[in-house]
Design a protein around this motif. Structure first.
Motif, PDB file in Angstrom:
ATOM      1  N   ASN A 193       0.706  -1.037  -0.018  1.00  0.00           N
ATOM      2  CA  ASN A 193      -0.030   0.131   0.008  1.00  0.00           C
ATOM      3  C   ASN A 193       0.801   1.343  -0.154  1.00  0.00           C
ATOM      4  N   PHE A 194       0.751   2.332  -0.783  1.00  0.00           N
ATOM      5  CA  PHE A 194       1.386   3.378  -1.169  1.00  0.00           C
ATOM      6  C   PHE A 194       0.570   4.344  -1.813  1.00  0.00           C
ATOM      7  N   PRO A 195       0.712   5.585  -1.470  1.00  0.00           N
ATOM      8  CA  PRO A 195      -0.102   6.773  -2.209  1.00  0.00           C
ATOM      9  C   PRO A 195       0.066   6.714  -3.922  1.00  0.00           C
ATOM     10  N   ALA A 196      -1.246   6.937  -4.271  1.00  0.00           N
ATOM     11  CA  ALA A 196      -1.405   6.836  -5.639  1.00  0.00           C
ATOM     12  C   ALA A 196      -1.179   5.591  -6.208  1.00  0.00           C
ATOM     13  N   LYS A 197      -1.226   4.536  -5.670  1.00  0.00           N
ATOM     14  CA  LYS A 197      -1.072   3.060  -6.439  1.00  0.00           C
ATOM     15  C   LYS A 197      -1.930   2.846  -7.529  1.00  0.00           C
ATOM     16  N   ARG A 198      -3.187   3.172  -7.418  1.00  0.00           N
ATOM     17  CA  ARG A 198      -4.073   2.848  -8.597  1.00  0.00           C
ATOM     18  C   ARG A 198      -3.711   3.815  -9.844  1.00  0.00           C
ATOM     19  N   ALA A 199      -3.378   4.803  -9.418  1.00  0.00           N
ATOM     20  CA  ALA A 199      -3.066   5.758 -10.592  1.00  0.00           C
ATOM     21  C   ALA A 199      -1.783   5.490 -11.419  1.00  0.00           C
ATOM     22  N   LEU A 200      -0.734   5.087 -10.376  1.00  0.00           N
ATOM     23  CA  LEU A 200       0.536   4.792 -11.122  1.00  0.00           C
ATOM     24  C   LEU A 200       0.319   3.517 -11.697  1.00  0.00           C
ATOM     25  N   PHE A 201      -0.495   2.338 -11.321  1.00  0.00           N
ATOM     26  CA  PHE A 201      -0.743   1.191 -12.227  1.00  0.00           C
ATOM     27  C   PHE A 201      -1.348   1.584 -13.439  1.00  0.00           C
ATOM     28  N   VAL A 202      -2.277   2.546 -13.282  1.00  0.00           N
ATOM     29  CA  VAL A 202      -3.101   2.726 -14.648  1.00  0.00           C
ATOM     30  C   VAL A 202      -2.040   3.393 -15.795  1.00  0.00           C
ATOM     31  N   ALA A 203      -1.181   4.270 -15.037  1.00  0.00           N
ATOM     32  CA  ALA A 203      -0.248   4.893 -15.936  1.00  0.00           C
ATOM     33  C   ALA A 203       0.791   3.735 -16.531  1.00  0.00           C
ATOM     34  N   VAL A 204       1.000   2.891 -15.960  1.00  0.00           N
ATOM     35  CA  VAL A 204       2.108   1.686 -16.362  1.00  0.00           C
ATOM     36  C   VAL A 204       1.251   1.207 -17.472  1.00  0.00           C
ATOM     37  N   LEU A 205      -0.040   0.596 -17.285  1.00  0.00           N
ATOM     38  CA  LEU A 205      -0.893   0.185 -18.419  1.00  0.00           C
ATOM     39  C   LEU A 205      -0.976   0.949 -19.449  1.00  0.00           C
ATOM     40  N   ALA A 206      -0.846   2.423 -19.440  1.00  0.00           N
ATOM     41  CA  ALA A 206      -1.070   3.344 -20.427  1.00  0.00           C
ATOM     42  C   ALA A 206       0.051   3.254 -21.508  1.00  0.00           C
ATOM     43  N   THR A 207       1.321   3.032 -20.736  1.00  0.00           N
ATOM     44  CA  THR A 207       2.574   2.690 -21.688  1.00  0.00           C
ATOM     45  C   THR A 207       2.408   1.615 -22.831  1.00  0.00           C
ATOM     46  N   TYR A 208       1.740   0.451 -22.431  1.00  0.00           N
ATOM     47  CA  TYR A 208       1.499  -0.665 -23.033  1.00  0.00           C
ATOM     48  C   TYR A 208       0.603  -0.329 -24.319  1.00  0.00           C
ATOM     49  N   MET A 209      -0.305   0.679 -24.539  1.00  0.00           N
ATOM     50  CA  MET A 209      -1.294   1.098 -25.609  1.00  0.00           C
ATOM     51  C   MET A 209      -0.169   2.212 -26.642  1.00  0.00           C
ATOM     52  N   VAL A 210       0.953   2.387 -26.094  1.00  0.00           N
ATOM     53  CA  VAL A 210       1.588   3.515 -27.064  1.00  0.00           C
ATOM     54  C   VAL A 210       2.454   2.229 -27.999  1.00  0.00           C
ATOM     55  N   PRO A 211       2.246   2.516 -29.419  1.00  0.00           N
ATOM     56  CA  PRO A 211       2.999   1.713 -30.281  1.00  0.00           C
ATOM     57  C   PRO A 211       4.580   2.025 -30.127  1.00  0.00           C
ATOM     58  N   TRP A 212       5.255   0.846 -30.146  1.00  0.00           N
ATOM     59  CA  TRP A 212       6.555   0.949 -30.002  1.00  0.00           C
ATOM     60  C   TRP A 212       7.492   1.669 -30.785  1.00  0.00           C
ATOM     61  N   GLU A 213       6.865   1.741 -32.005  1.00  0.00           N
ATOM     62  CA  GLU A 213       7.694   2.752 -33.071  1.00  0.00           C
ATOM     63  C   GLU A 213       7.813   4.069 -32.808  1.00  0.00           C
ATOM     64  N   LEU A 214       6.556   4.670 -31.837  1.00  0.00           N
ATOM     65  CA  LEU A 214       6.826   6.004 -31.482  1.00  0.00           C
ATOM     66  C   LEU A 214       7.948   6.205 -30.595  1.00  0.00           C
ATOM     67  N   THR A 215       8.476   5.254 -29.708  1.00  0.00           N
ATOM     68  CA  THR A 215       9.516   5.318 -28.975  1.00  0.00           C
ATOM     69  C   THR A 215      10.958   4.855 -29.504  1.00  0.00           C
ATOM     70  N   LEU A 216      10.937   4.846 -31.012  1.00  0.00           N
ATOM     71  CA  LEU A 216      12.049   4.159 -31.491  1.00  0.00           C
ATOM     72  C   LEU A 216      13.070   5.278 -31.529  1.00  0.00           C
ATOM     73  N   ILE A 217      12.707   6.497 -31.995  1.00  0.00           N
ATOM     74  CA  ILE A 217      13.668   7.677 -32.338  1.00  0.00           C
ATOM     75  C   ILE A 217      14.268   8.170 -30.718  1.00  0.00           C
ATOM     76  N   PRO A 218      13.406   8.298 -29.848  1.00  0.00           N
ATOM     77  CA  PRO A 218      14.007   8.769 -28.409  1.00  0.00           C
ATOM     78  C   PRO A 218      15.028   7.684 -27.792  1.00  0.00           C
ATOM     79  N   ASN A 219      14.426   6.286 -27.829  1.00  0.00           N
ATOM     80  CA  ASN A 219      15.653   5.279 -27.729  1.00  0.00           C
ATOM     81  C   ASN A 219      16.633   5.351 -28.181  1.00  0.00           C
ATOM     82  N   TYR A 220      16.696   5.506 -29.557  1.00  0.00           N
ATOM     83  CA  TYR A 220      17.971   5.586 -30.336  1.00  0.00           C
ATOM     84  C   TYR A 220      18.546   6.633 -30.163  1.00  0.00           C
TER      85      TYR A 220
END
Length: 285
Positions: free
Chosen positions: A109-136
């Protein structure tokens, strides 16, 4: 399962439905397996028999010259070793980060646990190709091009692994953790001695999926490796066999079988745990 219960279920479903179900599954299996059999047959045929007419699925004479030629024309063993190291490194990294994060979201149990989990799941919806240039750009700025670190670092954590293990940890009865707390176990000890042993199917599923996805990666290794010695098997197969020996389909088929074999072996070994882990991971929200 009780044989009598199984027989009753079979009668309830109906033999006709079972027949058509098995027939459909058999046909689908043939559709999936047939291209692999054609590829294997071409790799085992002498060079002059690859395009024989009429075509034969079963070679008239078996020959390993295509495998020998593929290994001589391209350093496939080096590429396979690179791919194995990268795949194992990413798999281990995802297991560690996913287990720690999933246990935190499931049992702490820690503050904003559910909000952080939703934020983590939201990253799964981002197409990987969009992060290609920043990662490179990040890997390039850290001078990690043409290195194992450059191939591994962007994939050491993932939302899917966190979600899958969190769901699995939430299936474990609370009494196990209560008993561990009464014995003075810390959260890390609860993770190690309670959660991980009881979530083995989900861990095996995550390991298999991560290993297969990493083994079959093409775009990322293509852009971060310029030196041939750092290329993975898929990139090496493309540059050396398809470009240089494109007219020799026996060499290409043999190289493709060598690249494909480890993934097939891994899936056969972990298939049962994979199916069980996926089915258990989606029960409780």
């Amino acid at each position: 399962m009780n044989p009598r219960t199984s027989s009753l279920n079979r009668k309830r479903i109906g033999w006709g439905e079972l027949f058509w179900s098995y027939l459909g599954l058999t046909l689908l299996s043939l559709v999936v397996v047939f291209p692999i059999l054609v590829l294997l047959s071409a790799s085992l045929k002498p060079a002059g028999d690859v395009f024989e007419y009429p075509p034969r699925l079963w070679p008239r004479t078996f020959s390993l010259e295509n495998y020998q030629g593929a290994l001589e024309k391209a350093p496939l063993l080096r590429y396979l070793w690179n791919t194995l190291l990268v795949s194992v490194g990413v798999t281990l990294g995802q297991l560690v980060t996913s287990a720690l994060a999933a246990f935190s979201f499931a049992r702490l149990n820690f503050p904003a646990k559910r909000a952080l989990f939703v934020a983590v799941l939201a990253t799964y919806m981002v197409p990987w190709e969009l992060t290609l240039i920043p990662n490179y750009l990040t890997i390039s700025n850290f001078k990690l091009l043409d290195s194992y670190w450059g191939l591994v670092l962007p994939f050491l954590a993932g939302a899917f692994g966190i979600f899958l293990l969190r769901q699995s940890f939430m299936q474990i009865a609370e009494e196990y953790f209560d008993a561990a707390k009464m014995d003075g176990a810390t959260p890390l000890q609860q993770l190690r001695y309670v959660a991980l042993p009881l979530a083995r199917p989900a861990i095996a599923s995550l390991a298999l999926l991560t290993f297969l996805n990493t083994w079959n990666m093409y775009l990322w290794p293509l852009i971060v490796t310029n030196e041939p010695t750092w290329r993975t098997a898929q990139i090496g197969l493309r540059f050396f066999l398809v470009d240089q020996e494109g007219s020799n389909y026996g060499f290409v088929a043999a190289g493709a079988i060598l690249v494909l074999a480890p993934t097939l072996i891994a899936f056969v070994l972990l298939e049962r745990a994979f199916v069980r882990g996926i089915s258990l991971g989606g029960v409780k929200g």
